[in-house]
Scaffold this motif. Sequence first.
Motif, PDB file in Angstrom:
ATOM      1  N   TRP A  82       0.791  -1.763  12.931  1.00  0.00           N
ATOM      2  CA  TRP A  82       0.190  -3.040  13.331  1.00  0.00           C
ATOM      3  C   TRP A  82       0.772  -4.184  12.520  1.00  0.00           C
ATOM      4  CZ3 TRP A  82      -2.297  -7.336  11.670  1.00  0.00           C
ATOM      5  CH2 TRP A  82      -2.973  -8.086  12.633  1.00  0.00           C
ATOM      6  N   LYS A  83       1.128  -5.255  13.208  1.00  0.00           N
ATOM      7  CA  LYS A  83       1.634  -6.455  12.551  1.00  0.00           C
ATOM      8  C   LYS A  83       1.096  -7.660  13.309  1.00  0.00           C
ATOM      9  CE  LYS A  83       5.922  -8.515  10.981  1.00  0.00           C
ATOM     10  NZ  LYS A  83       6.418  -8.131   9.686  1.00  0.00           N
ATOM     11  N   ALA A  84       0.685  -8.689  12.577  1.00  0.00           N
ATOM     12  CA  ALA A  84       0.152  -9.902  13.204  1.00  0.00           C
ATOM     13  C   ALA A  84       1.227 -10.565  14.063  1.00  0.00           C
ATOM     14  CB  ALA A  84      -0.347 -10.872  12.148  1.00  0.00           C
ATOM     15  N   LYS A  85       0.831 -11.023  15.234  1.00  0.00           N
ATOM     16  CA  LYS A  85       1.756 -11.718  16.130  1.00  0.00           C
ATOM     17  C   LYS A  85       1.510 -13.220  16.118  1.00  0.00           C
ATOM     18  CE  LYS A  85       2.110  -7.852  19.318  1.00  0.00           C
ATOM     19  NZ  LYS A  85       1.793  -7.370  20.656  1.00  0.00           N
ATOM     20  N   ARG A  86       0.379 -13.629  15.604  1.00  0.00           N
ATOM     21  CA  ARG A  86       0.015 -15.044  15.625  1.00  0.00           C
ATOM     22  C   ARG A  86      -0.190 -15.560  14.202  1.00  0.00           C
ATOM     23  NH1 ARG A  86      -2.611 -12.424  19.835  1.00  0.00           N
ATOM     24  NH2 ARG A  86      -1.956 -13.183  21.862  1.00  0.00           N
ATOM     25  N   ASN A  99      -5.514  -4.777   5.257  1.00  0.00           N
ATOM     26  CA  ASN A  99      -5.390  -6.225   5.327  1.00  0.00           C
ATOM     27  C   ASN A  99      -4.641  -6.529   6.612  1.00  0.00           C
ATOM     28  OD1 ASN A  99      -5.147  -8.957   4.884  1.00  0.00           O
ATOM     29  ND2 ASN A  99      -3.362  -8.748   3.571  1.00  0.00           N
ATOM     30  N   LEU A 100      -5.293  -7.221   7.526  1.00  0.00           N
ATOM     31  CA  LEU A 100      -4.687  -7.515   8.816  1.00  0.00           C
ATOM     32  C   LEU A 100      -4.204  -8.954   8.894  1.00  0.00           C
ATOM     33  CD1 LEU A 100      -7.116  -5.600  11.186  1.00  0.00           C
ATOM     34  CD2 LEU A 100      -4.953  -4.829  10.206  1.00  0.00           C
ATOM     35  N   GLY A 101      -3.793  -9.496   7.783  1.00  0.00           N
ATOM     36  CA  GLY A 101      -3.271 -10.859   7.748  1.00  0.00           C
ATOM     37  C   GLY A 101      -1.829 -10.918   8.205  1.00  0.00           C
ATOM     38  N   ALA A 126      -2.957 -10.318  -0.509  1.00  0.00           N
ATOM     39  CA  ALA A 126      -2.936  -8.881  -0.247  1.00  0.00           C
ATOM     40  C   ALA A 126      -1.727  -8.552   0.616  1.00  0.00           C
ATOM     41  CB  ALA A 126      -4.217  -8.455   0.452  1.00  0.00           C
ATOM     42  N   SER A 127      -1.244  -7.357   0.481  1.00  0.00           N
ATOM     43  CA  SER A 127      -0.094  -6.893   1.251  1.00  0.00           C
ATOM     44  C   SER A 127      -0.553  -6.353   2.607  1.00  0.00           C
ATOM     45  CB  SER A 127       0.622  -5.785   0.479  1.00  0.00           C
ATOM     46  OG  SER A 127       1.623  -5.212   1.285  1.00  0.00           O
ATOM     47  N   THR A 128       0.257  -6.602   3.623  1.00  0.00           N
ATOM     48  CA  THR A 128      -0.020  -6.066   4.958  1.00  0.00           C
ATOM     49  C   THR A 128       0.781  -4.783   5.227  1.00  0.00           C
ATOM     50  OG1 THR A 128       1.705  -7.478   5.894  1.00  0.00           O
ATOM     51  CG2 THR A 128      -0.535  -8.359   5.902  1.00  0.00           C
ATOM     52  N   ASP A 129       1.496  -4.297   4.221  1.00  0.00           N
ATOM     53  CA  ASP A 129       2.364  -3.127   4.384  1.00  0.00           C
ATOM     54  C   ASP A 129       1.617  -1.883   4.861  1.00  0.00           C
ATOM     55  OD1 ASP A 129       4.479  -4.672   3.573  1.00  0.00           O
ATOM     56  OD2 ASP A 129       4.583  -3.825   1.547  1.00  0.00           O
ATOM     57  N   LYS A 130       0.410  -1.661   4.341  1.00  0.00           N
ATOM     58  CA  LYS A 130      -0.345  -0.453   4.697  1.00  0.00           C
ATOM     59  C   LYS A 130      -0.669  -0.431   6.195  1.00  0.00           C
ATOM     60  CE  LYS A 130      -4.567   2.064   3.581  1.00  0.00           C
ATOM     61  NZ  LYS A 130      -5.811   2.054   2.812  1.00  0.00           N
TER      62      LYS A 130
END
Length: 81
Positions: free
Chosen positions: A59-63, A7-9, A48-52
């Motif tokens: 990777w973590k969303a910047k926007r 999940n790339l949210g 959904a979790s973005t932890d994975k």
Amino acid sequence: MCYCVYNLGTGQGTSVLQLVQAFEKVSKIKIPYEIVDRRPGDLATVFASTDKAWKELGWKAKRGLREMVLDSWRFERNYQE
């Protein structure tokens, strides 16, 4: 072959109404919609979790939502046939 799903949210939930309002603000186009009851079987909330993605990819969303909608709208305007 093995596939991984991420999940790339942003980790922050967005309602359908918030998304519609964001698109209206960015595009300056009124989007017609109506609010109705959920259909049988529809879930009230889904997230959904973005932890994975962070743990495995770093990777973590910047926007946020506004930037996502702006990029999407810019793409649509530039690549219409």
